[in-house]
Scaffold this motif. Structure first.
Motif, PDB file in Angstrom:
ATOM      1  N   TYR A   4      62.479  26.868  -1.028  1.00  0.00           N
ATOM      2  CA  TYR A   4      63.358  27.988  -0.705  1.00  0.00           C
ATOM      3  C   TYR A   4      64.107  27.658   0.579  1.00  0.00           C
ATOM      4  CZ  TYR A   4      60.772  30.573  -4.225  1.00  0.00           C
ATOM      5  OH  TYR A   4      60.200  30.983  -5.398  1.00  0.00           O
TER       6      TYR A   4
ATOM      7  N   ALA B 167      65.886  31.227   4.217  1.00  0.00           N
ATOM      8  CA  ALA B 167      65.332  32.580   4.022  1.00  0.00           C
ATOM      9  C   ALA B 167      66.013  33.555   4.969  1.00  0.00           C
ATOM     10  CB  ALA B 167      63.824  32.557   4.273  1.00  0.00           C
TER      11      ALA B 167
ATOM     12  N   LEU C 132      68.209  31.071  -0.622  1.00  0.00           N
ATOM     13  CA  LEU C 132      68.051  32.530  -0.623  1.00  0.00           C
ATOM     14  C   LEU C 132      69.222  33.246   0.061  1.00  0.00           C
ATOM     15  CD1 LEU C 132      64.228  32.902   0.086  1.00  0.00           C
ATOM     16  CD2 LEU C 132      65.415  32.883  -2.106  1.00  0.00           C
TER      17      LEU C 132
ATOM     18  N   ARG D  59      64.102  36.914  -4.146  1.00  0.00           N
ATOM     19  CA  ARG D  59      63.392  35.642  -4.260  1.00  0.00           C
ATOM     20  C   ARG D  59      62.986  35.367  -5.713  1.00  0.00           C
ATOM     21  NH1 ARG D  59      58.597  35.441  -0.409  1.00  0.00           N
ATOM     22  NH2 ARG D  59      57.230  35.944  -2.123  1.00  0.00           N
TER      23      ARG D  59
ATOM     24  N   LEU E  97      59.817  33.074   4.546  1.00  0.00           N
ATOM     25  CA  LEU E  97      59.619  33.884   3.342  1.00  0.00           C
ATOM     26  C   LEU E  97      58.797  35.124   3.667  1.00  0.00           C
ATOM     27  CD1 LEU E  97      58.790  31.023   0.820  1.00  0.00           C
ATOM     28  CD2 LEU E  97      60.961  32.199   1.115  1.00  0.00           C
TER      29      LEU E  97
END
Lengths: 195, 194
Positions: A177, A180, A10, A54, A186
């Protein structure tokens, strides 16, 4: 057998939506529905501001809630960990759509349920999924989780932070992910500041 | 602020027709269950309630077919060609199909009656339980569950409400709950002699 997984860094994603467009074209996804979308969230107030792009899609969970609820076996999990739908067996009952906590499935206008397949047809030819191949910032990586030399295993090892969506559900997603932008991981809808 | 490049697939996927389906299944299963109990007691009202149950099952199956996006793909045959006991819908399909088949044969006076009565009883129980099972698996949609459970849960009480007032009006056809009140004295059901 490989255990396919994908990572999205991300800190590299700029929200250009090239992956979403590539997915639409590669898989001939009809208008009005999508296999892949991008969530953009702004957190905080300047100067303490965070923006998160995202991309979201089917997470190909290791413990998928959408598979056991299927009454015909149309929704199934392959030995290499992909969660797929056989349109020939699908009765479009919507049980899997209801069961998926990530809204990753949709009813195709032709009368069956559809979703991201990690571009299985491309994997069979030794190619990467269309979204991975097209990403201009290289934020996506794909490969075998059990192969330490695979791109996905390498970036997971090097990542400063690894998150999955809704880990509390126990679905064990295989879409990770990385890095972040928020220190808390997230973003959640409840954290978003609404003007 | 939350924005999307294309919205996720978070739209409504089950509609009012599905609520109607669940209520019809609840009613069909309940009436079939009462009819099966009356059959086991060889009560004369059994035929009437079997006919009502068959009508409700047929109506429910029609609603399912009419609202299905796959109604002309005929893939529903896979419900009966595969074995998926983890899926509530698989149980519902078999419960309704067997209740319809056994109830139909009983109504037509065909086949092994005693066996059919028991199949009818078990299949009706499966059909009765199916809506609750179907909703219970969707743990990730608590709001949807709450709404649907609120819609579904009244259906068995409706049956009770139907049967209760008529408990003092025998003889008469509108009396399904008699099957319960008469049950202790009539168990085990008599088997017709050859």
């Amino acid at each position: 057998m490989p255990r396919y997984a994908m990572t999205i860094d991300l800190s590299l994603c700029v929200g250009c939506a090239a992956c979403a467009v590539a997915c639409k074209m590669e898989n001939e996804v009809p208008p009005g529905v999508r296999r892949l979308w991008i969530r953009e969230r702004e957190l905080g107030i300047f100067p303490d501001l965070t923006v998160e792009f995202r991309p979201e899609q089917c997470l190909h969970c290791a413990n998928p809630p959408c598979v056991p609820v299927c009454p015909t076996g149309a929704s199934y999990q392959t030995k290499d960990g992909l969660v797929l739908v056989d349109p020939k067996k699908c009765i479009a009952c919507g049980a899997c759509v209801a069961a998926c906590p990530y809204d990753a499935r949709y009813l195709h206008p032709a009368g069956y349920v559809d979703k991201c397949t990690f571009c299985q047809h491309r994997l069979e030819k030794g190619r990467l999924p269309a979204c991975v191949e097209t990403c201009p910032t290289g934020c996506r990586a794909f490969g075998d989780l059990d192969d330490p030399e695979s791109p996905v295993a390498k970036v997971l090892k090097e990542a400063g932070r690894v998150d999955v969506l809704r880990p509390e559900l126990g679905t064990k997603p295989k879409l990770f992910y990385l890095n972040a932008p928020s220190k808390k991981g997230l973003t959640r809808e409840s954290e978003v500041h609404h003007d | 602020m939350t924005e999307f490049y294309g919205l996720p697939n978070a739209g409504e996927f089950w509609h009012w027709t599905n609520a109607l389906h669940f209520i019809l299944v609840g009613l069909a299963g309940g009436v079939a269950f009462l009819a099966a109990l009356l059959h086991l007691q060889n009560a004369k009202e059994a035929r009437f309630f079997t006919l009502v149950a068959l009508g409700l099952i047929a109506l429910d199956l029609f609603v399912l077919w009419a609202e299905s996006p796959a109604r002309f793909r005929f893939t529903h045959v896979w419900l009966f060609l595969t074995f998926h006991p983890q899926s509530p819908i698989w149980w519902g399909a078999w419960g309704l199909a067997l209740a319809f088949l056994s109830g139909g044969l009983l109504h037509l006076n065909r086949g092994p009656k005693e066996a059919l009565k028991r199949v009818f009883l078990v299949a009706s129980l499966v059909a009765l339980a199916y809506p609750g099972l179907a909703l219970a698996v969707n743990l990730n949609r608590p709001l949807w569950n709450a709404l649907m459970l609120a819609l579904f849960s009244p259906s068995p009480p409706w049956l009770w409400a139907w049967g209760w007032p008529s408990s003092s009006s025998r003889p008469g056809p509108g009396f399904p709950s008699r099957a319960f009140w008469a049950w202790p004295s009539s168990w085990p059901p008599s088997t017709p002699s050859a």
